[in-house]
Scaffold this motif. Structure first.
Motif, PDB file in Angstrom:
ATOM      1  N   LEU A 125      -4.650  12.064  -5.597  1.00 40.17           N
ATOM      2  CA  LEU A 125      -4.398  10.899  -4.739  1.00 40.17           C
ATOM      3  C   LEU A 125      -5.650  10.043  -4.822  1.00 40.17           C
ATOM      4  N   HIS A 173      -4.654   0.516   4.603  1.00 37.26           N
ATOM      5  CA  HIS A 173      -4.421   1.952   4.463  1.00 37.26           C
ATOM      6  C   HIS A 173      -4.452   2.685   5.801  1.00 37.26           C
ATOM      7  N   SER A 175     -15.033   5.721   0.280  1.00 36.90           N
ATOM      8  CA  SER A 175     -13.808   6.004  -0.470  1.00 36.90           C
ATOM      9  C   SER A 175     -13.799   7.458  -0.954  1.00 36.90           C
ATOM     10  N   THR A 189       0.845  -1.192   0.000  1.00 39.43           N
ATOM     11  CA  THR A 189       0.000   0.000   0.000  1.00 39.43           C
ATOM     12  C   THR A 189       0.880   1.242   0.000  1.00 39.43           C
ATOM     13  N   ASN A 190       0.614   2.159  -0.900  1.00 41.27           N
ATOM     14  CA  ASN A 190       1.419   3.370  -0.985  1.00 41.27           C
ATOM     15  C   ASN A 190       1.074   4.334   0.145  1.00 41.27           C
ATOM     16  N   CYS A 191       2.100   4.747   0.877  1.00 44.18           N
ATOM     17  CA  CYS A 191       1.987   5.812   1.872  1.00 44.18           C
ATOM     18  C   CYS A 191       2.666   7.042   1.285  1.00 44.18           C
ATOM     19  N   GLY A 244      -6.308   6.814  -4.051  1.00 43.60           N
ATOM     20  CA  GLY A 244      -6.620   5.696  -3.176  1.00 43.60           C
ATOM     21  C   GLY A 244      -6.790   4.413  -3.973  1.00 43.60           C
ATOM     22  N   ASP A 245      -7.830   3.655  -3.643  1.00 46.12           N
ATOM     23  CA  ASP A 245      -8.106   2.413  -4.370  1.00 46.12           C
ATOM     24  C   ASP A 245      -9.266   2.577  -5.344  1.00 46.12           C
ATOM     25  N   THR A 247      -7.747   7.716   2.483  1.00 49.68           N
ATOM     26  CA  THR A 247      -8.600   7.609   1.302  1.00 49.68           C
ATOM     27  C   THR A 247      -9.787   6.691   1.534  1.00 49.68           C
ATOM     28  N   GLY A 278      -3.348   4.154  -4.649  1.00 50.16           N
ATOM     29  CA  GLY A 278      -3.125   3.469  -3.386  1.00 50.16           C
ATOM     30  C   GLY A 278      -2.211   2.268  -3.493  1.00 50.16           C
ATOM     31  N   HIS A 279      -2.056   1.715  -4.686  1.00 47.51           N
ATOM     32  CA  HIS A 279      -1.159   0.589  -4.950  1.00 47.51           C
ATOM     33  C   HIS A 279      -0.574   0.784  -6.342  1.00 47.51           C
ATOM     34  N   ASP A 299      -2.553   7.759   4.055  1.00 49.24           N
ATOM     35  CA  ASP A 299      -2.676   6.296   4.087  1.00 49.24           C
ATOM     36  C   ASP A 299      -1.453   5.587   4.695  1.00 49.24           C
TER      37      ASP A 299
END
Length: 237
Positions: free
Chosen positions: A164, A62, A142, A13-15, A166-167, A56, A207-208, A30
Motif C-alpha cells: 500500500l 486521505h 509518509s 483518493t483510493n480507500c 500511499g502517495d 499513509t 493512493g490514487h 486512507d
C-alpha cells in the motif's frame, strides 16, 4: 487476504479495506473525503468489522473521514509521528485554507484515538501483518504498508507481496513534493531505499489511480530510473 477498494468522489483518493476473508475483522486504509456512505456499503456487503484505520500520510484527501470511521466504532487511527500534527491541523500541509477548499460546506474533525507508527515496525491487526516503511518526500511522515504473500490461505490467498504505497508511488508517476513538508530529494531517497529493493512481483496499491507492480514500475516509471543508484566506479583493468 481479501482486498477491496474504491476512489473517493473528491480527488479520487483510493480507500482500501483489507481482511483475511469476507465476514471477518478488517482494516481500513486512507478514508478520504465523503467516503463514509460507500465504505459503510462495502462493509455491510462483505460483513466486515473494522478494528483500525491506517493512514499513509496526513493529507486531508486521505484523512478527512478518519474520525467518522473511527468514532462510530471506537477504533484507533495509526499515523507516523511526523504527520501527527496534520491530524490536528490539516491546513498546515495545504496551499489554501479549509474554508477555501470546501467553501464552508464540510467540517473536519480530528480522531480521538491516535496511535503512532514506527519505521520497520509491524502491526498485527485483523489477522493480518503490516510492515511499516517510512518513506518521506510527499510529506515528512509518509509511510507505506507491506503485507507478505500468503500462497497457502485458500480461496483468498494473495501469492505476492502487497504494498500500500500511499502517495509515494503511482502507476507511472510519484506523489507531488511541492506542498509544505514535501521534498523531492527525500522522495528520490525513499524510492531508492524503500521501493527499488522490492521484488518485481510485488503488487502496488497506490493512493490514487490503478494498481500496478514493482516490476512494471521499474521498467516504465521515469522517477524510479532517476532514483536508481549510480553504478560504482570501475577498478583495475
Amino acid at each position: 487476504m481479501f482486498v477491496t477498494g474504491f476512489p473517493s468522489a473528491m480527488f479520487a483518493t483510493n480507500c482500501f479495506v483489507l481482511a483475511p476473508a469476507p465476514g471477518e475483522q478488517c482494516v481500513v486504509v486512507d478514508p478520504g473525503i465523503d467516503v463514509v456512505p460507500q465504505l459503510d456499503a462495502v462493509l455491510a456487503e462483505h460483513k466486515l468489522q473494522p478494528v483500525a484505520v491506517l493512514l499513509t500520510h496526513g493529507h486531508l484527501d486521505h484523512t478527512f473521514s478518519v474520525q467518522p470511521v473511527c468514532g462510530a466504532r471506537g477504533i484507533p487511527a495509526w499515523i507516523h509521528p511526523d504527520d501527527e500534527e496534520l491530524l490536528h491541523d490539516p491546513g498546515k500541509a495545504l496551499s489554501m485554507s479549509l474554508d477555501q477548499l470546501f467553501g464552508g460546506r464540510r467540517t473536519y474533525t480530528e480522531p480521538d484515538d491516535v496511535k503512532l507508527l514506527t519505521d520497520g515496525g509491524t502491526l498485527e491487526l485483523a489477522g493480518l501483518t503490516f510492515t511499516v516503511d517510512h518513506a518521506p518526500g510527499h510529506t515528512r511522515g509518509s509511510v507505506m504498508f507491506r503485507l507478505p504473500p500468503d500462497p497457502d490461505a485458500g480461496q483468498w490467498a494473495v501469492p505476492e507481496q502487497v504494498l500500500l504505497s500511499g502517495d509515494v508511488l503511482f502507476q507511472g508517476s510519484i506523489g507531488r513534493t511541492d506542498l509544505p513538508g514535501g521534498s523531492y530529494e527525500q522522495m528520490l531517497d525513499s524510492l531508492a531505499r524503500k521501493i527499488l529493493p522490492l521484488d518485481d512481483g510485488t503488487i502496488v496499491l497506490p493512493g490514487h489511480g490503478g494498481a500496478t507492480t514493482i516490476g512494471n514500475e521499474r521498467a516504465t516509471n521515469p522517477y524510479l530510473a532517476e532514483a536508481a543508484p549510480l553504478a560504482g566506479p570501475n577498478r583495475g583493468m
